[in-house]
Scaffold this motif. Structure first.
Motif, short mmCIF file in Angstrom:
data_model
loop_
_atom_site.label_atom_id
_atom_site.label_comp_id
_atom_site.label_asym_id
_atom_site.label_seq_id
_atom_site.Cartn_x
_atom_site.Cartn_y
_atom_site.Cartn_z
N ARG A 17 -1.20 46.51 2.99
CA ARG A 17 -1.35 47.66 2.09
C ARG A 17 -1.91 48.91 2.79
O ARG A 17 -2.01 49.95 2.18
N THR A 18 -2.28 48.81 4.03
CA THR A 18 -2.87 49.95 4.73
C THR A 18 -1.79 50.90 5.24
O THR A 18 -0.64 50.51 5.40
N LYS A 19 -2.19 52.14 5.51
CA LYS A 19 -1.27 53.12 6.06
C LYS A 19 -1.32 53.14 7.59
O LYS A 19 -0.35 53.49 8.24
N MET A 20 -2.47 52.77 8.14
CA MET A 20 -2.66 52.83 9.59
C MET A 20 -3.52 51.65 10.03
O MET A 20 -4.39 51.20 9.30
N ILE A 21 -3.26 51.19 11.25
CA ILE A 21 -4.03 50.08 11.82
C ILE A 21 -4.81 50.59 13.03
O ILE A 21 -4.26 51.26 13.90
N SER A 53 1.63 52.99 11.61
CA SER A 53 0.95 53.76 12.65
C SER A 53 -0.23 52.93 13.15
O SER A 53 -0.90 52.26 12.37
N GLU A 54 -0.48 53.02 14.44
CA GLU A 54 -1.53 52.20 15.02
C GLU A 54 -2.21 52.94 16.17
O GLU A 54 -1.56 53.66 16.93
N THR A 99 -14.39 61.31 15.96
CA THR A 99 -13.58 62.53 15.94
C THR A 99 -12.09 62.20 15.98
O THR A 99 -11.30 62.73 15.20
N GLU A 100 -11.71 61.32 16.88
CA GLU A 100 -10.30 60.95 17.03
C GLU A 100 -9.77 60.21 15.80
O GLU A 100 -8.63 60.42 15.38
N LEU A 105 -6.50 60.22 10.82
CA LEU A 105 -6.40 60.00 9.37
C LEU A 105 -6.03 61.25 8.59
O LEU A 105 -5.44 61.17 7.52
N SER A 106 -6.35 62.41 9.15
CA SER A 106 -6.04 63.65 8.44
C SER A 106 -4.67 64.22 8.81
O SER A 106 -4.19 65.14 8.18
N GLY A 107 -4.08 63.67 9.87
CA GLY A 107 -2.82 64.21 10.37
C GLY A 107 -1.61 63.52 9.89
O GLY A 107 -1.35 62.82 9.06
#
Length: 107
Positions: A17-21, A53-54, A99-100, A105-107
């Motif tokens: 269910r996540t958008k990014m790993i 995305s990972e 920061t990264e 997560l915002s991009g």
């Protein structure tokens, strides 16, 4: 393994269910083998998971020399171009990691 029941199955269901790993790999081991093992397990659970995305986070960098870290980053970048580093005892690396992650997560 993904066919087992229990916490592993619940974890994999959550990952689905996540958008990014954010994939943490310890500098202590064979980073490519460790990474590939987990990726293979994720693939067995669902074909959409490996497509997410990972970002790989190479952890415990305080336990390796700069040369070893550079080599392990190079190895991991053959699998994924997004490789970050961190050490829990290095405040600068944690700040940079935050920061990264925020950027990702915002991009």
């Amino acid at each position: 393994c993904s066919s087992d029941l229990g916490l592993g199955h619940k974890f994999l269901r959550h990952v689905k269910r996540t958008k990014m790993i954010f994939h943490c790999v310890s500098v202590e081991g064979n980073v490519v083998e460790d990474y590939d093992t987990v990726r293979a397990e994720l693939s067995l659970y669902g074909k959409e998971i490996p497509e997410k995305s990972e970002i790989i986070i190479l952890t415990k960098i305080d336990l390796a020399t700069p040369e070893e870290i550079k080599e392990k980053i190079k190895q991991l970048k053959k699998r994924n171009r997004h490789v970050l580093t961190a050490s829990i005892i290095d405040e600068n690396s944690i700040r940079d990691l935050k920061t990264e992650i925020s950027k990702a997560l915002s991009g």
